[in-house]
Design an enzyme around this catalytic site. Structure first.
Site, PDB file in Angstrom:
ATOM      1  N   HIS A   1      -0.416  -6.759  25.119  1.00  0.00           N
ATOM      2  CA  HIS A   1      -0.275  -7.717  24.015  1.00  0.00           C
ATOM      3  C   HIS A   1       0.105  -9.094  24.535  1.00  0.00           C
ATOM      4  CE1 HIS A   1      -0.576  -4.750  20.989  1.00  0.00           C
ATOM      5  NE2 HIS A   1       0.491  -4.088  21.381  1.00  0.00           N
TER       6      HIS A   1
ATOM      7  N   CYS B   1     -21.703 -10.043  31.531  1.00  0.00           N
ATOM      8  CA  CYS B   1     -20.537 -10.253  30.679  1.00  0.00           C
ATOM      9  C   CYS B   1     -19.241  -9.756  31.310  1.00  0.00           C
ATOM     10  CB  CYS B   1     -20.742  -9.619  29.306  1.00  0.00           C
ATOM     11  SG  CYS B   1     -20.887  -7.837  29.376  1.00  0.00           S
TER      12      CYS B   1
ATOM     13  N   ASP C   1     -17.132  -2.737  35.179  1.00  0.00           N
ATOM     14  CA  ASP C   1     -17.336  -1.309  35.392  1.00  0.00           C
ATOM     15  C   ASP C   1     -18.385  -1.043  36.467  1.00  0.00           C
ATOM     16  OD1 ASP C   1     -15.526   0.186  33.825  1.00  0.00           O
ATOM     17  OD2 ASP C   1     -16.526  -0.542  32.036  1.00  0.00           O
TER      18      ASP C   1
ATOM     19  N   GLU D   1     -23.741  -1.018  33.212  1.00  0.00           N
ATOM     20  CA  GLU D   1     -22.452  -0.957  33.910  1.00  0.00           C
ATOM     21  C   GLU D   1     -22.260   0.359  34.666  1.00  0.00           C
ATOM     22  OE1 GLU D   1     -19.282  -1.625  31.062  1.00  0.00           O
ATOM     23  OE2 GLU D   1     -20.295  -0.483  29.506  1.00  0.00           O
TER      24      GLU D   1
END
Ligand code: PEP
Ligand code: MG
Length: 601
Positions: free
Chosen positions: A201, A519, A468, A444
């Site tokens: 967070h 990405c 990944d 990926e």
């Protein structure tokens, strides 16, 4: 990249960079001042009063949470606020409430001590369960019960946040979401936490508020004392205690350079993203939550190349409904005007677990039940999302759908069949959708690269998820700091796989080819952008803070040179040489982007 920094006389501390930027100020160490609640009992005549005090503290805590949720909504949108709505559940837990009341009535404990004891018991029992689901619950329970006990003891942590009179560096074990949003941005020069990481967070919020932050610095709250001067370098993930005169002037110079650079970059923002010889590159944004769409627009993004939708499933008590998802997708897509918005279907599992869905314990979660595999086995959840996406596409025709973790054509075909089911259902229900909606594949997994030709014939675009792809190709856990040095974006195998993906994409759209984007985080590294472009990548989708610099690099290179660079890299056999080749190329083209960040330490 491995960064070597000496610990100059015990003053330089290493951590994980979670939010870029640098901040220097006195620090405020949190959690030190909270009073210890002494063991004591109350007189029988005090019981009523203590029960009443407990009820009042519950109401006060609930009101504070509501107020925070409202503030979060303003900053991050309604999904951020749902964190605090789920916190309210803890205050309504009848077992918890009854046990505290019983301790007051039967054990004659004061309300603060009773609430603290019951809270600790809850936390201990949840902590003993080795499961991400429960760990997330522990953070929620700790946050809300600490607030409740603070309200009972009258101790206010709010002073540390909202009443700071000068910009300060916050040092904490961890910052809860409710603490982070109470911060007055103007008064926070930086954040150092012992726990958390890029996806915590605090990382997410610090980045969206542009606060320099590092996490994972062990024993930070023991090492630093309130009032000490700290320099937080969020670029490299270091903290300097008591910066010297030399450090200070270096920092000041660097900040000046950063400001000048920012001004330069703003001037570029309005110009098209083309190389000097006219090759147009699509520069899009990666979003983790809807509210970031506005930042992407402000940074001049050509669209959204990856909208991670897992955020909808975090920190909440119930699954997001079709209606709720429909509204959020529509909101983001509308915010981006007619620019394309690629929305990735649910990529839960691996490191991304949620408290509302059950994941069985797995030996190798990254090789297990995640992303499209999870969706294909949980078609109810998958269809809810697909229906929401399709419905939103009726008016937001810029929406595209992308499947994560596709390993080959069978999986893609299965996902497509479910999408078709959703389309048929909507037609029967008389609900419109964009019948020409584009569907892309995330590349990926190495097997997807090897089957890129077949996948290209069936899909509308590719987006290479290098985070990944590197992990799976090099067999390097992307979360494991011990083997971090093996995680090399310029490994020859990765460069060749990217090239093969571009090659495979040529077989698509009836041989005219389909576009290829990147990405993963690699796309946002300024030293690597020309290499990716030279390899034939059409689109770079990156996090918003990196956008301006990557744009400038593209605007300052010739595509023909990028192509030559890529051809050279494809002939090379080791990562370091490819990295150097690429880095030297970018440094020569845009030297102004390379501010020498404390490299002499
Ligand atoms: C990736 O793997 O590169 C990617 C963009 O997806 P995520 O980081 O969400 O796994
Ligand atoms: Mg991924």
């Amino acid at each position: 990249m491995k960064v070597e920094l000496e610990n100059a006389g015990g003053r330089v501390f290493h951590a994980t960079s979670v939010s870029e930027g640098m901040g220097m100020a006195r620090c405020v160490v949190l959690y030190r001042q909270r009073p210890i609640i002494a063991e004591r009992t109350i007189e029988p005549g005090e019981v009523e009063g203590e029960l009443e005090r407990f009820s009042r503290a519950l109401i006060q805590t609930a009101e504070q949470l509501q107020e925070i949720a409202q503030r979060v909504k303003e900053v991050l949108g309604s999904d951020g606020a749902s964190i605090f709505e789920s916190h309210q559940f803890v205050l309504e837990d009848q077992v918890f409430l009854d046990e505290v009341s019983r301790m007051i009535q039967e054990n004659h404990l004061p309300a603060d001590l009773a609430a603290q004891k019951v809270s600790h018991k809850y936390i201990r029992s949840f902590e003993s369960i080795p499961d991400e689901y429960f760990r997330q619950r522990v953070a929620d329970i700790k946050d809300v019960t600490t607030r409740l006990v603070d309200n009972l003891t009258g101790w206010s942590q709010h002073d540390s946040f909202s009443q700071l009179s000068e910009p300060s560096i916050l040092v904490a074990t961890d910052l809860t979401p409710s603490q982070t949003v109470q911060m007055n941005r103007q008064m926070i020069a930086g954040i150092v936490t012992e726990q958390g990481g890029v996806t915590s967070h605090v990382g997410i919020l610090a980045r969206s508020l542009k606060i320099p932050a590092v996490a994972g610095m062990q024993r930070a709250t023991e090492i630093f004392r309130t009032g000490q001067e700290l320099l937080v370098d969020g670029y490299r993930g270091i903290v300097i205690l008591s910066p010297t005169q030399e450090d200070t002037s270096h920092y000041t110079r660097q900040m000046e350079q950063e400001r000048e650079l920012e001004h330069l970059l703003e001037l570029d923002a309005a110009k098209p993203v083309v190389t000097l010889d006219g090759r147009k590159i699509t520069l899009t944004a990666n979003l983790s939550q809807p509210a970031e769409a506005e930042h992407a627009l402000a940074a001049g993004a050509n669209g959204v190349g990856l909208f991670r939708t897992e955020f909808f499933f975090f920190n909440r008590g119930t699954l997001p409904t079709e209606e709720e998802q429909y509204e959020e997708y529509l909101r983001v897509a509308t915010c981006m005007g007619d620019r394309p918005v690629v929305i990735r279907t649910l990529d839960l599992g691996g490191d991304k677990k949620t408290s509302i869905l059950e994941f069985p314990p797995e030996e190798n979660p990254f090789l297990g039940y995640r992303a499209i595999r999870y969706c294909l086995q949980n078609t109810g959840i998958f269809k809810t999302q697909l229906r929401a996406l399709l419905r939103a596409s009726a008016s937001a025709r810029n929406i595209k759908i992308m499947y994560p973790m596709i390993s080959g054509i069978e999986e893609f075909a299965e996902a497509q069949a479910i999408l078709q089911e959703c389309k048929t259902e909507l037609e029967k229900e008389g609900k419109p959708y964009n019948t020409k909606i584009e569907v892309g594949v995330m590349i990926e997994i190495p097997s997807a690269v090897l089957c890129a030709g077949e996948l290209a014939r069936k899909s509308d675009f590719f987006s290479i998820g290098t985070n990944d792809l590197i992990q799976y190709t090099l067999a390097v856990d992307r979360m494991n700091p011990i083997i971090n040095y093996l995680y090399q974006p310029t490994h020859p195998a990765i460069i060749r796989l990217i090239s093969s993906t571009v090659e495979g994409a040529r077989h698509g759209n009836e041989y005219g080819g389909i576009p290829v984007g990147v990405c993963g985080e690699m796309a946002g590294e300024i030293e690597l952008a020309p290499l990716l472009i030279g390899l034939g990548v059409d689109e770079l989708s990156i996090s918003v803070p990196n956008m301006m610099k990557v744009r400038r690099v593209i605007q300052r290179v010739y595509f023909s040179d990028c192509h030559r660079l890529a051809c050279q890299a494809l002939q090379m056999g080791d990562s370091a040489r490819i990295m150097k080749l690429s880095s030297d190329f970018v440094r020569a083209a845009a030297p102004e982007l390379f501010v020498d960040r404390l490299s002499r330490l």
